[in-house]
Design an enzyme around this catalytic site. Structure first.
Site, short mmCIF file in Angstrom:
data_model
loop_
_atom_site.label_atom_id
_atom_site.label_comp_id
_atom_site.label_asym_id
_atom_site.label_seq_id
_atom_site.Cartn_x
_atom_site.Cartn_y
_atom_site.Cartn_z
NE ARG A 1 -4.16 -1.67 0.05
CZ ARG A 1 -4.18 -2.74 -0.74
NH1 ARG A 1 -3.15 -3.00 -1.53
NH2 ARG A 1 -5.22 -3.55 -0.74
CG HIS B 1 -2.66 -0.67 -7.25
ND1 HIS B 1 -3.12 0.05 -6.18
CD2 HIS B 1 -2.74 -1.98 -6.88
CE1 HIS B 1 -3.48 -0.78 -5.20
NE2 HIS B 1 -3.25 -2.02 -5.62
CD GLU C 1 -2.78 3.22 -5.57
OE1 GLU C 1 -1.68 2.73 -5.35
OE2 GLU C 1 -3.86 2.56 -5.49
#
Length: 330
Positions: free
Chosen positions: A248, A296, A277
């Site tokens: 994370r 990601h 994000e």
């Protein structure tokens, strides 16, 4: 029964078959849902299956029929658990679906660094090899992974899989977890031969970062881990160390990492996650030295997302049969 999926674009671009859900009722899908539109779209829902869409008192206030929320994710910070508990809404998440994919991506980033894959591919594409006067090129210094020390922060299923792969590369391992004695026990029981040979040990965080050639992060984001990779901790890294984060974004203080990279206090970093994000236009780390960023995607291979869908369907099926599994409790 009405089943609403408010953010399927976070799960599939059309490469997954969602028709499996139709056996349970009417399925309504939306690519994405703006915050102000959530309440209207879920107003008649009996079931919501979502990834990141916020589920709270404001968005669920009119969803009087709602009894179940299934998450296409392990994390559940988008769910107001106080609200769901007070309204007898069962919430189930999906864990351990991405272990192989995230471990794979971790080593893709590591192999790219030690093998200088990006640099050599660019060199060849630009015609560098064609102009070489010998059969190969030493334009970018490469290193072997064997013998290097890999520090693993977080020793759950992903951290353990990373350890297994690293040992196959003949790396030495240091492991950090909040419960060090438990981590040491896992090292000994899961990797007995490597443990007996002294190639894997648990270590406190300061020791791990000061002795590791590579530090890779596989812990959840919580109060204890938020901005754990701080100015102070980065000062303790080897100047030749490489940092990888596929967990994370909030685990790293991005301002601290930016300065560590710009000032050469660590050799480089690879990130698959960011604090915000998608990456904002003014992201501090954009263009930072010796930094590789992927968007990601560590969790996103097709097989991984299919496994995730299967878990979510199984969770829903178990709930409807009266035996819910993977329930998140407040």
């Amino acid at each position: 029964m009405k089943i609403v999926l408010p953010d399927i674009k976070t799960l599939t671009n059309g490469d997954l078959d969602l028709s499996v859900l139709e056996q349970y009722g009417e399925v309504i899908t939306y690519p994405l849902t703006k915050y102000e539109d959530i309440a209207g779209r879920v107003v008649d829902a009996d079931v919501i299956l979502c990834n990141k869409t916020p589920m709270n008192a404001e968005t669920l206030k009119d969803a009087k029929n709602l009894k179940y929320i299934g998450l296409f994710a392990t994390g559940y910070n988008n769910i107001d658990l106080d609200y769901t508990k007070d309204h007898s809404i069962t919430v189930c998440n999906a864990g351990s679906y991405s272990t192989e994919a995230v471990a794979q991506h971790t080593f893709a980033l590591l192999l790219n660094y030690y093998g200088r894959i990006k640099e050599y591919a660019g060199y060849t594409a630009a015609g560098g090899w064609k102009q070489s006067d010998i059969f190969c090129s030493f334009a970018f210094p490469m290193q072997e992974m064997a013998g290097k020390t890999l520090g693993i922060i977080g020793f759950g299923s992903i951290g353990q899989r990373v350890a297994e792969i690293a040992l196959a590369f003949r790396m030495k391992l240091l492991v950090f977890s909040r419960n060090l004695s438990n981590a040491e026990k896992k090292c000994r029981t899961l990797f007995l031969k490597a443990y007996e040979e002294g190639n894997i040990r648990a270590a406190d965080l300061d020791t791990l970062v000061s002795k590791s050639d590579v530090v890779t992060i596989h812990c959840p984001l919580n109060v204890q881990s938020e901005r754990m990779i701080s100015f102070g901790l980065l000062e303790k890294f080897k100047p030749t160390a490489y940092l990888i984060n596929t967990s994370r974004g909030g685990v790293i203080d991005e301002e601290a990492l930016y300065h560590a990279l710009e000032e050469g206090r660590i050799a480089g970093a690879a990130l698959d996650v960011m604090q915000t994000e998608p990456m904002p236009e003014n992201c501090r780390l954009s263009g930072a030295k010796n930094l590789v960023i992927t968007p990601h995607v560590a969790w996103a291979p097709l097989e991984t997302r299919q496994r995730l869908l299967d878990i979510v369907v199984e969770n829903l099926d178990s709930y409807l049969k009266g035996s819910p599994k993977n329930v998140i409790l407040k």
